[in-house]
Design a protein around this motif. Structure first.
Motif, PDB file in Angstrom:
ATOM      1  N   ARG A  29       0.803  -1.229   0.000  1.00  0.00           N
ATOM      2  CA  ARG A  29       0.000   0.000   0.000  1.00  0.00           C
ATOM      3  C   ARG A  29       0.833   1.275   0.000  1.00  0.00           C
ATOM      4  NH1 ARG A  29      -5.330   1.131   3.662  1.00  0.00           N
ATOM      5  NH2 ARG A  29      -5.573   3.342   3.206  1.00  0.00           N
ATOM      6  N   SER A  30       1.970   1.290   0.666  1.00  0.00           N
ATOM      7  CA  SER A  30       2.745   2.516   0.878  1.00  0.00           C
ATOM      8  C   SER A  30       1.869   3.516   1.634  1.00  0.00           C
ATOM      9  CB  SER A  30       3.274   3.087  -0.437  1.00  0.00           C
ATOM     10  OG  SER A  30       4.183   4.143  -0.200  1.00  0.00           O
ATOM     11  N   GLY A  31       1.961   4.815   1.330  1.00  0.00           N
ATOM     12  CA  GLY A  31       1.196   5.813   2.060  1.00  0.00           C
ATOM     13  C   GLY A  31       1.931   6.295   3.290  1.00  0.00           C
ATOM     14  N   ALA A  32       1.366   7.278   3.965  1.00  0.00           N
ATOM     15  CA  ALA A  32       2.006   7.910   5.117  1.00  0.00           C
ATOM     16  C   ALA A  32       2.275   6.896   6.216  1.00  0.00           C
ATOM     17  CB  ALA A  32       1.134   9.038   5.648  1.00  0.00           C
ATOM     18  N   ALA A  33       3.468   6.984   6.817  1.00  0.00           N
ATOM     19  CA  ALA A  33       3.789   6.125   7.957  1.00  0.00           C
ATOM     20  C   ALA A  33       2.915   6.467   9.159  1.00  0.00           C
ATOM     21  CB  ALA A  33       5.271   6.260   8.315  1.00  0.00           C
ATOM     22  N   ASP A  34       2.539   7.732   9.281  1.00  0.00           N
ATOM     23  CA  ASP A  34       1.675   8.194  10.372  1.00  0.00           C
ATOM     24  C   ASP A  34       0.401   8.746   9.748  1.00  0.00           C
ATOM     25  OD1 ASP A  34       0.390   9.370  12.502  1.00  0.00           O
ATOM     26  OD2 ASP A  34       2.093  10.564  13.171  1.00  0.00           O
ATOM     27  N   ILE A  35      -0.588   7.880   9.578  1.00  0.00           N
ATOM     28  CA  ILE A  35      -1.827   8.282   8.921  1.00  0.00           C
ATOM     29  C   ILE A  35      -2.574   9.325   9.745  1.00  0.00           C
ATOM     30  CG2 ILE A  35      -3.385   6.570   9.917  1.00  0.00           C
ATOM     31  CD1 ILE A  35      -3.109   7.359   6.176  1.00  0.00           C
ATOM     32  N   LEU A  36      -2.394   9.307  11.059  1.00  0.00           N
ATOM     33  CA  LEU A  36      -3.052  10.294  11.917  1.00  0.00           C
ATOM     34  C   LEU A  36      -2.575  11.699  11.582  1.00  0.00           C
ATOM     35  CD1 LEU A  36      -4.819  11.137  14.262  1.00  0.00           C
ATOM     36  CD2 LEU A  36      -3.074  10.304  15.841  1.00  0.00           C
ATOM     37  N   ALA A  37      -1.293  11.843  11.238  1.00  0.00           N
ATOM     38  CA  ALA A  37      -0.758  13.159  10.894  1.00  0.00           C
ATOM     39  C   ALA A  37      -1.435  13.736   9.658  1.00  0.00           C
ATOM     40  CB  ALA A  37       0.752  13.076  10.691  1.00  0.00           C
ATOM     41  N   ALA A 293     -13.410   3.269  17.404  1.00  0.00           N
ATOM     42  CA  ALA A 293     -13.163   4.456  18.219  1.00  0.00           C
ATOM     43  C   ALA A 293     -12.107   5.349  17.574  1.00  0.00           C
ATOM     44  CB  ALA A 293     -12.723   4.043  19.619  1.00  0.00           C
ATOM     45  N   PHE A 294     -11.103   4.746  16.956  1.00  0.00           N
ATOM     46  CA  PHE A 294     -10.066   5.509  16.264  1.00  0.00           C
ATOM     47  C   PHE A 294     -10.660   6.298  15.097  1.00  0.00           C
ATOM     48  CE2 PHE A 294      -6.724   5.430  12.856  1.00  0.00           C
ATOM     49  CZ  PHE A 294      -5.843   6.323  13.442  1.00  0.00           C
ATOM     50  N   LEU A 295     -11.500   5.655  14.302  1.00  0.00           N
ATOM     51  CA  LEU A 295     -12.132   6.347  13.178  1.00  0.00           C
ATOM     52  C   LEU A 295     -13.023   7.489  13.668  1.00  0.00           C
ATOM     53  CD1 LEU A 295     -13.088   3.327  10.861  1.00  0.00           C
ATOM     54  CD2 LEU A 295     -11.109   4.859  10.687  1.00  0.00           C
ATOM     55  N   ALA A 296     -13.713   7.274  14.780  1.00  0.00           N
ATOM     56  CA  ALA A 296     -14.558   8.333  15.346  1.00  0.00           C
ATOM     57  C   ALA A 296     -13.698   9.508  15.807  1.00  0.00           C
ATOM     58  CB  ALA A 296     -15.381   7.787  16.503  1.00  0.00           C
ATOM     59  N   ASP A 297     -12.542   9.224  16.401  1.00  0.00           N
ATOM     60  CA  ASP A 297     -11.633  10.296  16.826  1.00  0.00           C
ATOM     61  C   ASP A 297     -11.126  11.089  15.619  1.00  0.00           C
ATOM     62  OD1 ASP A 297     -11.887   9.682  19.495  1.00  0.00           O
ATOM     63  OD2 ASP A 297     -10.071   8.460  19.581  1.00  0.00           O
ATOM     64  N   LEU A 298     -10.823  10.394  14.521  1.00  0.00           N
ATOM     65  CA  LEU A 298     -10.382  11.091  13.315  1.00  0.00           C
ATOM     66  C   LEU A 298     -11.471  12.034  12.809  1.00  0.00           C
ATOM     67  CD1 LEU A 298      -8.562   8.294  11.236  1.00  0.00           C
ATOM     68  CD2 LEU A 298      -7.557   9.992  12.771  1.00  0.00           C
ATOM     69  N   ALA A 299     -12.710  11.572  12.837  1.00  0.00           N
ATOM     70  CA  ALA A 299     -13.824  12.391  12.350  1.00  0.00           C
ATOM     71  C   ALA A 299     -14.043  13.620  13.215  1.00  0.00           C
ATOM     72  CB  ALA A 299     -15.099  11.554  12.283  1.00  0.00           C
ATOM     73  N   ARG A 300     -13.655  13.544  14.502  1.00  0.00           N
ATOM     74  CA  ARG A 300     -13.861  14.672  15.413  1.00  0.00           C
ATOM     75  C   ARG A 300     -12.714  15.685  15.380  1.00  0.00           C
ATOM     76  NH1 ARG A 300     -16.227  10.621  18.892  1.00  0.00           N
ATOM     77  NH2 ARG A 300     -14.188  10.170  19.802  1.00  0.00           N
ATOM     78  N   LEU A 301     -11.630  15.388  14.697  1.00  0.00           N
ATOM     79  CA  LEU A 301     -10.478  16.287  14.713  1.00  0.00           C
ATOM     80  C   LEU A 301     -10.819  17.716  14.272  1.00  0.00           C
ATOM     81  CD1 LEU A 301      -7.491  14.086  13.450  1.00  0.00           C
ATOM     82  CD2 LEU A 301      -7.729  15.187  15.675  1.00  0.00           C
ATOM     83  N   PRO A 302     -11.614  17.925  13.208  1.00  0.00           N
ATOM     84  CA  PRO A 302     -11.910  19.313  12.808  1.00  0.00           C
ATOM     85  C   PRO A 302     -12.573  20.134  13.909  1.00  0.00           C
ATOM     86  CG  PRO A 302     -12.468  17.810  11.035  1.00  0.00           C
ATOM     87  CD  PRO A 302     -12.144  16.954  12.224  1.00  0.00           C
ATOM     88  N   SER A 303     -13.281  19.485  14.830  1.00  0.00           N
ATOM     89  CA  SER A 303     -13.947  20.225  15.904  1.00  0.00           C
ATOM     90  C   SER A 303     -12.984  20.575  17.038  1.00  0.00           C
ATOM     91  CB  SER A 303     -15.108  19.402  16.470  1.00  0.00           C
ATOM     92  OG  SER A 303     -14.634  18.243  17.138  1.00  0.00           O
ATOM     93  N   LYS A 304     -11.753  20.067  16.981  1.00  0.00           N
ATOM     94  CA  LYS A 304     -10.795  20.295  18.060  1.00  0.00           C
ATOM     95  C   LYS A 304      -9.770  21.379  17.745  1.00  0.00           C
ATOM     96  CE  LYS A 304     -11.124  15.583  19.915  1.00  0.00           C
ATOM     97  NZ  LYS A 304     -10.383  14.350  20.296  1.00  0.00           N
ATOM     98  N   VAL A 305      -9.801  21.923  16.535  1.00  0.00           N
ATOM     99  CA  VAL A 305      -8.846  22.980  16.208  1.00  0.00           C
ATOM    100  C   VAL A 305      -9.283  24.286  16.867  1.00  0.00           C
ATOM    101  CG1 VAL A 305      -8.199  21.901  14.023  1.00  0.00           C
ATOM    102  CG2 VAL A 305     -10.033  23.588  14.060  1.00  0.00           C
TER     103      VAL A 305
END
Length: 332
Positions: A29-37, A293-305
């Motif tokens: 697949r390759s892609g970012a080593a840190d997908i959260l970033a 839970a991880f996917l839900a946290d990713l979806a909430r990131l825009p509300s945390k800026v």
């Protein structure tokens, strides 16, 4: 709009979330080593996490803006400045024409990310912009390159508190294809052992070391090659574990004792050399809940800026700003 690359670390590549569906053709697949970033940068710039960013392995570079644009900095914290003035990491910033962005070495973690407003507009190959150096897809970014970007609809400068994942810790794992080949005593010792990330690491995999004996499987010399996935913990002939990362091979015959959950792969990739790691087995049901839970946290990131407030001491042209609107005289 683009950034001109004046200096760059030796293994900086353009990465997105990677390409899916080519394992049967020998392409991982390759892609970012840190997908959260990637998701953190998207939240800071108000854009899609599918956009590509520049992944900087250990060292950044020097860049010059050709037009007004926004950037964001996420992942492993690195020293960064704009025209010599330090700027915050895990934040978005404006660059004007001719302004120079300098990013130094990683201070904590391994992979830092430079995002452009509108995303990096590079060639798409097999559905992804990700370079895959081991498969000779794309190449490392070099001095003289231009990182062009798409249209950017935003204008705010924002900051975000990142998820802590840059000093090691617990990696949750599930049983893999060959886990039953390891006896109960070996599996128990594996779960109780404190490991350290070794010096041997790249985007294919990372070695983890311990002080005790290696971890051998029964009949490991007779194992047939089977499909490999990032996160698999593969044992060498001496019983030394390697955690496989985004550019890992697609098949292999070394025994795999377990597989790191996708939600913990950013922590694995960002653990610095010498960082402490332990492994915790979870059930498949627990793994599914943790991933949801991880996917839900990713979806909430825009509300945390939140708004980035600059320190006046870091603004060299402070007197050019109209700080109090409408004031003409202090005495009238």
């Amino acid at each position: 709009m683009s950034l001109i690359v004046h200096q760059i670390g030796p293994t900086c590549t353009i990465q997105d979330q990677g390409r899916i569906g080519y394992l049967d053709q020998g392409l991982s697949r390759s892609g970012a080593a840190d997908i959260l970033a990637l998701h953190e940068g998207a939240a800071l710039l108000g854009q899609s996490p599918e956009f590509a960013a520049l992944e900087m392995a250990g060292m950044g570079g020097a860049f010059e803006a050709t037009q007004n644009m926004r950037i964001a900095l996420t992942g492993a914290r690195m020293q960064a400045s704009i025209d010599g003035s330090p700027v915050a990491w895990n934040a978005s910033h404006h660059l004007g024409p001719g302004q120079r962005l300098v990013i130094g070495a990683a201070l904590q973690g391994n992979y830092g990310y430079l995002h452009l407003g509108g995303g990096i507009d590079s060639e798409v190959f097999l559905g992804s912009r990700s370079a895959h150096l081991t498969a000779r897809i794309g190449r490392a970014v070099q001095p003289g390159d231009r990182l062009t970007c798409g249209p950017d609809a935003g204008d705010a400068s924002l900051k975000l508190t990142p998820s802590e994942r840059f000093s090691g810790g617990v990696l949750r794992v599930v049983a893999s294809f060959q886990t039953p080949l390891f006896d109960d005593a070996t599996l128990d010792r594996f779960a109780r052992t404190s490991f350290q990330r070794g010096a041997r690491a790249n985007r294919m995999g990372m070695q983890v070391n311990s002080d005790g004996d290696g971890f051998a499987a029964t009949g490991q010399l007779n194992i047939l090659s089977e499909v490999i996935t990032p996160g698999d913990i593969q044992m060498t002939g001496t019983g030394d574990p390697f955690i496989l990362l985004p550019e890992c091979q697609t098949t292999g015959g070394y025994p795999r004792i377990a597989t790191v959950l996708p939600c913990d792969m950013p922590r694995a990739a960002q653990t610095p050399a010498g960082g402490a790691i332990t492994f915790e087995f979870v059930t498949l049901d627990q793994a599914a809940d943790l991933h949801a839970a991880f996917l839900a946290d990713l979806a909430r990131l825009p509300s945390k800026v939140e708004a980035l407030v600059r320190d006046p001491h870091d603004i060299p042209d402070l007197l050019s700003y109209q700080l109090i609107s409408g004031v003409i005289s202090a005495t009238d």
